[in-house]
Scaffold this active site. Structure first.
Site, PDB file in Angstrom:
ATOM      1  N   HIS A  35     -10.215  -4.998  10.715  1.00  0.00           N
ATOM      2  CA  HIS A  35     -10.900  -4.801   9.449  1.00  0.00           C
ATOM      3  C   HIS A  35     -12.171  -4.001   9.615  1.00  0.00           C
ATOM      4  O   HIS A  35     -13.040  -4.029   8.761  1.00  0.00           O
ATOM      5  CB  HIS A  35     -11.216  -6.159   8.805  1.00  0.00           C
ATOM      6  CG  HIS A  35      -9.975  -6.886   8.381  1.00  0.00           C
ATOM      7  ND1 HIS A  35      -9.153  -7.521   9.275  1.00  0.00           N
ATOM      8  CD2 HIS A  35      -9.408  -7.035   7.169  1.00  0.00           C
ATOM      9  CE1 HIS A  35      -8.142  -8.054   8.625  1.00  0.00           C
ATOM     10  NE2 HIS A  35      -8.266  -7.780   7.350  1.00  0.00           N
ATOM     11  N   GLU A  89       0.812  -1.218   0.000  1.00  0.00           N
ATOM     12  CA  GLU A  89       0.000   0.000   0.000  1.00  0.00           C
ATOM     13  C   GLU A  89       0.838   1.258   0.000  1.00  0.00           C
ATOM     14  O   GLU A  89       0.531   2.223  -0.690  1.00  0.00           O
ATOM     15  CB  GLU A  89      -0.911   0.056   1.238  1.00  0.00           C
ATOM     16  CG  GLU A  89      -2.103  -0.854   1.186  1.00  0.00           C
ATOM     17  CD  GLU A  89      -1.729  -2.253   1.551  1.00  0.00           C
ATOM     18  OE1 GLU A  89      -0.575  -2.469   1.958  1.00  0.00           O
ATOM     19  OE2 GLU A  89      -2.577  -3.133   1.419  1.00  0.00           O
TER      20      GLU A  89
END
Lengths: 429, 379
Positions: free
Chosen positions: B184, B115
């Site tokens: 998450h 990322e």
């Protein structure tokens, strides 16, 4: 084509100090001219997984004199910045580049303004080599509106969009993914240009670097990663920070990556050693990596030129690849499928040295000896090297070179005087 | 046009008869009847069209995002998408489904799981004029790219003295899902809101998802578009024609008189469900979906505060340092004189989101709590 550099040149036995051509017996005027001159680099290139470029560099007197002048200008500029900092006209962080000028100057000689350069915070000289003026430099350092970033960036944020200089970044290593993004945009727009992403030996240990390397190789981006190894990451010597300080080898892939060479490219690989043909299931992946003496402007120029030429290459290859109904074709859908683009990416390691400390708040002597610094200065100083080259080839007299230095000093002083009277950006609410 | 004419009362008090323009708001006479998991039909957010089906089509929210993305990619060749599994896989939430086949691997890029670097690459590409759309598979993963988003994305326009604009869109699903676990279920709007130089928007319906996506891509500023994991399957009819939503404007979901309820993203549906109960109890809440998380649309919000004098904020991010906290500060600073009661803010608990479903439910705001809060506020 570009392989001419690799062609075995007639052995040049001349050393650095002997003139090469008898035609040079008449001394040329100081402005020099463009007649070709071939000089050998001080040390051979060290390569990894490929053949190195030739030690013989093509240059000409004009270029050498330009090198001299540009490097003298940069040196003078950095020393002046040192004084300004001590006079508290420059505040905050100020990272000086003196000692490393050969990298900026040599790189610029090998590329065009359409190629992109991105670097970290030691960016003053790179900015100047990309066409920035001294006034813009000093005004930005002193926070004035006339600076290249209007005083809003400071020492670590020099940019010059019209000559594709993308800065100027304070966070170590963060510019490398940006640089790969620039290369991606170049590939996307089919620009036929390359990006040089510079970073230091300290940044070489950043994770994002390896991420960016992986993606660049995967997508065949025309990115060239240049490690300006000045051997110290602020106060930490490279051997204390890196298990493997051979930064030019850092691009090597871990075991387990399958490399299969398809037969028709085998000969091309042997010839040029650095083709990267992307094909869905058969990948030839040879990464060219080499170490360069970063204090030798000509060696830097040779390396960068070599890197650029091999980063963009059209291969006449390949009807069978063209016929593959695979990712490959759609991947190249923005490229002319008839001339398959063959791209390599590279790591260049420039072995260089900085005389100042990491920044103005670092004396630079707590982690290295003064003998070391003066030793490098005596033996490997880039400006002295070019000076000796010029004198030995009778391209200019010593007095003329001293005049150039005086001229350059005056230029710098004038720019500082001008910058001092410029205004700060007005605030309006 | 035949059919009943609709009078539209705008949040600033103007009445607009026979609205023809896209910007006309539709009166919602009843709150949506959703279950607490908000999986069913959405409350309509599109402007006041009578349902003439040949001018609209029905789709799910992720399809609306895809449509917006596709239309922008067709319109402007510089738009490209990069992210994990966006290409061949079609996107982990199917937002980029079919795009790789249509536009090729160079415009829809499957990245490795890196990322920090691919966000950095997107920003570098944006510096040259490309318009990348960077997808974080889950917003929480973008924490790895925080340096790039904060320093480079947000600040480069400034530190370069205006030389570079960064027309990037960073998007991804966030928020508390269905027992996805603590890592998450993150809400990053609270962390990103302080970054100078970026814009943040949150979509909540297919209509505004498509509109915000398109507007974000067209914007010269870096925009972070927050989607929500549980809202991807909302269904709605949206116009066929080309439209965008203003990136800095809040959406009036339900005009009212008694209390202003400010919300965004998934909590909008909890609020609307609570609104149904409140209406039955005789309250008249005004519900505003703030949509623009940075900057706040203080014009719409302010007008509402001036009308109702009571504010309740319902949000999904944590109480500490969240969007609600900033909103309270902004409203108090600007509209303190108009308030009859202290602002109430209902947020998620300041805990990592538990895995167990019953515990997870308790950490986010439920409609019953909203009803109680309004009753308390309106005493």
């Amino acid at each position: 084509m570009a392989l001419s550099h690799l062609a075995a040149s007639a052995s040049r036995s001349s050393s650095l100090l002997k003139p090469l051509s008898s035609a040079l017996s008449l001394r040329r005027p100081i402005s020099g001219d463009n007649s070709p001159l071939t000089v050998e680099t001080s040390v051979p290139f060290t390569s990894h997984q490929c053949e190195a470029p030739s030690r013989s560099v093509e240059t000409n007197p004009k270029e050498l004199l330009t090198f001299f002048r540009d490097m003298a200008l940069m040196r003078r500029m950095e020393i002046a910045a040192d004084s300004l900092y001590k006079a508290k006209l420059i505040r905050g962080f100020c990272h000086l580049y003196d000692g490393q000028e050969a990298v900026a100057v040599g790189m610029e000689a090998a590329i065009t303004k359409k190629d992109c350069i991105i670097t970290a915070y030691r960016d003053h000289c790179t900015f100047v080599s990309r066409g920035g003026t001294l006034l813009e430099v000093f005004a930005e350092l002193m926070g004035r509106q006339a600076g290249c970033s209007k005083g809003k960036g400071g020492s670590m944020h020099f940019y010059k969009k019209d000559s594709n200089f993308y800065g100027g970044h304070g966070i170590v290593g963060a510019q490398v993914p940006l640089g790969c993004g620039l290369a991606f945009a170049q590939k996307y727009s089919k620009d036929e240009t390359v990006t040089f992403a510079l970073y230091g030996d300290g940044a070489a240990n950043q994770g994002q670097l390896f991420e960016a390397l992986n993606i660049s190789a995967l997508w065949d981006l025309p990115a060239i990663l240049v490690c300006e190894n000045n051997h110290y990451g602020m106060g930490t010597a490279e051997w204390r920070a890196a298990k493997s300080p051979a930064y030019y080898k850092r691009g090597d892939y871990v075991p387990g990556l399958k490399v299969r060479i398809s037969w028709f490219v085998e000969t091309m690989v042997l010839l040029s050693c650095n083709l990267l043909v992307l094909e869905l299931y058969e990948t030839v992946d040879v990464v060219v990596l080499y170490a360069v003496d970063g204090m030798d402007a000509l060696a830097v120029k040779q390396a960068c030129k070599f890197a650029k030429e091999h980063a963009l290459k059209n291969g006449p290859i390949i009807s069978s690849i063209k016929e593959e109904k695979s990712l490959f074709c759609s991947y190249w859908s923005f490229v002319d499928v008839h001339a398959v683009r063959v791209v390599t990416w590279k790591i260049l390691e420039m072995d260089t040295y900085r005389y100042h400390g990491h920044s103005m708040s670092d004396p630079g002597s707590t982690y290295r000896t003064r003998d070391e610094i003066s030793g490098v200065r005596q033996e490997r100083d880039p400006i002295e090297r070019i000076r000796k080259l010029i004198l030995s080839h009778d391209l200019a007299t010593e007095k003329e070179l001293k005049d150039v230095e005086k001229e350059v000093r005056k230029e710098v002083d004038d720019a500082i005087a001008q910058a001092k009277v410029r205004n700060f950006l007005l605030l309006s609410f | 046009r035949k059919g009943a004419s609709v009078a539209v009362v705008r949040s600033d008090g103007r009445v607009n008869l026979n609205p023809k323009g896209r910007r006309a708001q539709q009166l919602i006479s009843n709150a949506v009847a959703t279950k607490s998991d908000s999986a069913a039909a959405s409350s309509s957010s599109k402007p006041g069209y009578d349902s003439i089906s040949d001018l609209e089509h029905e789709l799910l929210l992720f399809e609306a995002l895809q449509e917006g993305l596709e239309e922008e990619m067709e319109r402007d060749l510089r738009v490209c998408v990069m992210g994990e599994d966006v290409g061949h896989y079609g996107g982990s939430y199917k937002v980029t489904k079919g795009l790789a086949k249509k536009f090729g691997d160079l415009r829809v890029l499957d990245t490795p799981i890196a990322e920090n670097s691919f966000t950095g690459m997107g920003i570098g590409a944006a510096m040259t004029g490309l318009r990348p759309v960077v997808e974080g598979m889950n917003m929480g993963f973008l924490l790895l790219a925080f340096n790039q988003i904060s320093n480079n994305c947000g600040m480069l326009h400034y530190t370069s003295g205006g030389q570079f604009t960064i027309p990037i869109v960073i998007r991804g699903p966030g928020g508390v899902g269905r027992q996805l676990g603590a890592e998450h279920s993150q809400r990053l709007e609270s962390y990103f809101q302080s970054i100078p130089g970026i814009q943040m928007v949150a979509c909540s319906t297919p209509y505004n998802a498509k509109g915000l996506m398109k507007a974000a891509i067209r914007s010269e500023n870096p925009v972070i578009l927050f989607e929500h994991v549980l809202l991807y399957n909302l269904k709605e009819r949206i116009p066929d024609e080309d439209y965008i939503c203003n990136l800095e404007q809040a959406e009036m979901v339900r005009p009212g008189e008694h209390v202003t309820i400010l919300t965004y993203s998934r909590m909008r549906y909890h609020v609307m469900q609570a609104a149904k109960t409140l209406v039955n109890k005789g309250y008249d809440p005004e519900v505003i979906d703030i949509r623009s998380l940075k900057p706040f649309d203080l014009y719409t919000i302010g007008n509402s505060v001036k009308k109702t004098h009571r504010v309740l904020i319902v949000e999904e991010c944590m109480r500490t340092g969240g969007i609600g906290a900033s909103l309270i500060a902004a409203i108090t600073e600007n509209f303190n004189d108009y308030l009859d009661a202290p602002i109430m803010c209902l947020s998620s608990q300041d805990v990592p989101t538990p895995y167990a479903g019953t515990l997870e439910e308790v950490t986010v705001v439920q409609p019953a709590q909203i009803v109680t809060a309004v009753e308390q506020l309106c005493q």
